[in-house]
Scaffold this motif. Structure first.
Motif, mmCIF file in Angstrom:
data_model
loop_
_atom_site.group_PDB
_atom_site.id
_atom_site.type_symbol
_atom_site.label_atom_id
_atom_site.label_comp_id
_atom_site.label_asym_id
_atom_site.label_seq_id
_atom_site.Cartn_x
_atom_site.Cartn_y
_atom_site.Cartn_z
ATOM 1 N N THR A 185 -13.619 -27.257 54.663
ATOM 2 C CA THR A 185 -13.942 -26.352 55.772
ATOM 3 C C THR A 185 -15.434 -26.068 55.912
ATOM 4 O O THR A 185 -15.887 -25.683 56.989
ATOM 5 N N ARG A 186 -16.169 -26.240 54.809
ATOM 6 C CA ARG A 186 -17.585 -25.853 54.754
ATOM 7 C C ARG A 186 -17.769 -24.398 55.190
ATOM 8 O O ARG A 186 -18.760 -24.048 55.829
ATOM 9 N N ASN A 187 -16.799 -23.589 54.842
ATOM 10 C CA ASN A 187 -16.830 -22.164 55.173
ATOM 11 C C ASN A 187 -17.760 -21.442 54.208
ATOM 12 O O ASN A 187 -17.531 -21.430 53.000
ATOM 13 N N HIS A 188 -18.793 -20.807 54.736
ATOM 14 C CA HIS A 188 -19.801 -20.201 53.877
ATOM 15 C C HIS A 188 -19.319 -18.907 53.226
ATOM 16 O O HIS A 188 -19.769 -18.568 52.126
ATOM 17 N N SER A 189 -18.432 -18.198 53.868
ATOM 18 C CA SER A 189 -17.893 -16.981 53.254
ATOM 19 C C SER A 189 -17.073 -17.334 52.013
ATOM 20 O O SER A 189 -17.192 -16.697 50.969
ATOM 21 N N LEU A 190 -16.228 -18.349 52.136
ATOM 22 C CA LEU A 190 -15.463 -18.834 50.988
ATOM 23 C C LEU A 190 -16.387 -19.419 49.932
ATOM 24 O O LEU A 190 -16.175 -19.226 48.729
ATOM 25 N N SER A 191 -17.433 -20.093 50.378
ATOM 26 C CA SER A 191 -18.340 -20.760 49.450
ATOM 27 C C SER A 191 -19.095 -19.765 48.574
ATOM 28 O O SER A 191 -19.418 -20.074 47.420
ATOM 29 N N GLU A 192 -19.372 -18.582 49.099
ATOM 30 C CA GLU A 192 -20.069 -17.573 48.300
ATOM 31 C C GLU A 192 -19.286 -17.254 47.028
ATOM 32 O O GLU A 192 -19.852 -17.217 45.931
ATOM 33 N N VAL A 193 -17.993 -17.016 47.189
ATOM 34 C CA VAL A 193 -17.138 -16.697 46.041
ATOM 35 C C VAL A 193 -16.959 -17.926 45.158
ATOM 36 O O VAL A 193 -17.092 -17.861 43.933
ATOM 37 N N THR A 194 -16.663 -19.064 45.777
ATOM 38 C CA THR A 194 -16.394 -20.285 45.037
ATOM 39 C C THR A 194 -17.590 -20.703 44.196
ATOM 40 O O THR A 194 -17.432 -21.167 43.061
ATOM 41 N N PHE A 195 -18.783 -20.549 44.722
ATOM 42 C CA PHE A 195 -19.986 -20.954 44.006
ATOM 43 C C PHE A 195 -20.100 -20.221 42.682
ATOM 44 O O PHE A 195 -20.326 -20.841 41.628
ATOM 45 N N PHE A 196 -19.921 -18.917 42.682
ATOM 46 C CA PHE A 196 -20.062 -18.146 41.450
ATOM 47 C C PHE A 196 -18.921 -18.432 40.490
ATOM 48 O O PHE A 196 -19.130 -18.509 39.269
ATOM 49 N N PHE A 197 -17.711 -18.588 41.013
ATOM 50 C CA PHE A 197 -16.574 -18.950 40.159
ATOM 51 C C PHE A 197 -16.846 -20.295 39.476
ATOM 52 O O PHE A 197 -16.654 -20.454 38.271
ATOM 53 N N GLY A 198 -17.260 -21.271 40.296
ATOM 54 C CA GLY A 198 -17.449 -22.621 39.785
ATOM 55 C C GLY A 198 -18.564 -22.714 38.766
ATOM 56 O O GLY A 198 -18.383 -23.272 37.680
ATOM 57 N N ILE A 199 -19.721 -22.167 39.103
ATOM 58 C CA ILE A 199 -20.859 -22.235 38.200
ATOM 59 C C ILE A 199 -20.573 -21.450 36.919
ATOM 60 O O ILE A 199 -20.801 -21.930 35.807
ATOM 61 N N GLY A 200 -20.055 -20.230 37.083
ATOM 62 C CA GLY A 200 -19.820 -19.371 35.927
ATOM 63 C C GLY A 200 -18.777 -19.913 34.978
ATOM 64 O O GLY A 200 -18.914 -19.805 33.755
ATOM 65 N N GLY A 201 -17.710 -20.511 35.519
ATOM 66 C CA GLY A 201 -16.629 -20.993 34.672
ATOM 67 C C GLY A 201 -16.823 -22.402 34.164
ATOM 68 O O GLY A 201 -16.606 -22.681 32.978
ATOM 69 N N ALA A 202 -17.242 -23.315 35.036
ATOM 70 C CA ALA A 202 -17.272 -24.737 34.673
ATOM 71 C C ALA A 202 -18.385 -25.073 33.688
ATOM 72 O O ALA A 202 -18.201 -25.927 32.817
ATOM 73 N N ILE A 203 -19.541 -24.414 33.802
ATOM 74 C CA ILE A 203 -20.627 -24.699 32.857
ATOM 75 C C ILE A 203 -20.217 -24.305 31.445
ATOM 76 O O ILE A 203 -20.406 -25.053 30.480
ATOM 77 N N GLN A 204 -19.627 -23.109 31.312
ATOM 78 C CA GLN A 204 -19.162 -22.668 29.996
ATOM 79 C C GLN A 204 -18.095 -23.622 29.459
ATOM 80 O O GLN A 204 -18.087 -23.959 28.273
ATOM 81 N N ALA A 205 -17.196 -24.072 30.335
ATOM 82 C CA ALA A 205 -16.136 -24.982 29.929
ATOM 83 C C ALA A 205 -16.693 -26.336 29.498
ATOM 84 O O ALA A 205 -16.177 -26.963 28.561
ATOM 85 N N MET A 206 -17.740 -26.812 30.159
ATOM 86 C CA MET A 206 -18.345 -28.088 29.791
ATOM 87 C C MET A 206 -19.001 -28.016 28.415
ATOM 88 O O MET A 206 -18.920 -28.957 27.623
ATOM 89 N N ILE A 207 -19.631 -26.885 28.126
ATOM 90 C CA ILE A 207 -20.366 -26.754 26.863
ATOM 91 C C ILE A 207 -19.423 -26.465 25.699
ATOM 92 O O ILE A 207 -19.558 -27.046 24.618
ATOM 93 N N THR A 208 -18.476 -25.556 25.905
ATOM 94 C CA THR A 208 -17.517 -25.203 24.845
ATOM 95 C C THR A 208 -16.094 -25.398 25.384
ATOM 96 O O THR A 208 -15.424 -24.432 25.739
ATOM 97 N N PRO A 209 -15.621 -26.633 25.441
ATOM 98 C CA PRO A 209 -14.328 -26.915 26.081
ATOM 99 C C PRO A 209 -13.129 -26.408 25.269
ATOM 100 O O PRO A 209 -13.129 -26.481 24.037
#
Length: 239
Positions: A99-123
């Motif tokens: 959708t390239r919806n920016h309102s959804l992207s605001e939430v998704t960005f923080f969820f993705g960055i906050g969760g996935a980086i930690q998961a990549m480093i300490t899986p």
């Protein structure tokens, strides 16, 4: 060949910060730098291609994950609902890219960055290279992060401090729902019932249930740091 897709026997145990783990992290960073450096020369067709490649990867990872459990007769409500933060991020990233919806992207960005980086480093991972789950885990989390950075670098996602508040409140609303699901099913989605088995940053946040409060504060801190890194540019939205 079947042992690469086996369940339970763990013929390839995962060792954190092993050579295979470090190689994956290096590959992730290399591709991320390439995604960033390719911005000035990328035409619309190239952007569209990247977006759809990420969509296909995200959907394929989620479908194959559930099929793997189903084929081994191991799929359960207790363990396989898409209620871990990174599972939620896969769905959000897919809709975000579609959708390239920016309102959804605001939430998704923080969820993705906050969760996935930690998961990549300490899986929280028990299968090492070259097992299917090793590839699935890292490809899925890399795709989440690339999708988030794509929105910043290619779709000019605009982050404000209100984005931080929106993401943090959304996370808490989801966590309340997941908490009750855990209580009803005996599961441990989002690690709200107990700590992960493998060593993670949660081990430093105190005993249960106090580490949940620490996670709340840590999430807000991480979201704020992410905002100051990526939100200070004040990139304008494409209307």
């Amino acid at each position: 060949m079947g042992h690469y897709f086996s369940y339970g026997s763990q013929p390839f145990p995962f060792d954190m910060f092993s050579m295979s783990h470090l190689v994956v992290l290096l590959l992730f960073l290399t591709l991320l730098v390439g995604l960033y450096l390719g911005r000035p020369r990328m035409k619309q067709k190239g952007k569209t291609l990247i977006r759809y490649i990420l969509i296909v990867i995200l959907i394929s990872c989620e479908v194959s994950f559930h099929l793997w459990f189903i084929l081994h007769d191991q799929w359960t409500v207790r363990g396989n609902l898409p209620l871990q933060l990174c599972s939620i991020s896969i769905y959000l990233c897919t809709f975000m890219l579609l959708t390239r919806n920016h309102s959804l992207s605001e939430v998704t960005f923080f969820f993705g960055i906050g969760g996935a980086i930690q998961a990549m480093i300490t899986p929280e991972l028990f299968y090492g290279f070259p097992h299917y789950r090793f590839f699935h885990f890292f490809i899925a989390h890399m795709a989440i992060l690339y999708a988030c950075f794509y929105m910043i670098w290619y779709e000019r996602l605009h982050l404000t401090f209100q984005s931080v508040i929106k993401a943090w409140v959304s996370l808490n609303v989801i966590a309340i729902f997941v908490f009750f699901v855990n209580h009803l099913t005996g599961s441990n989605y989002m690690f709200l019932a107990r700590k992960p088995t493998n060593p993670t940053i949660i081990d430093w946040l105190g005993p249960y249930p106090w580490y949940i409060l620490s996670l709340e504060l840590l999430a807000f801190l991480i979201f704020t740091i992410v905002y100051f890194i990526f939100g200070k540019n004040r990139l304008k939205l494409k209307r």
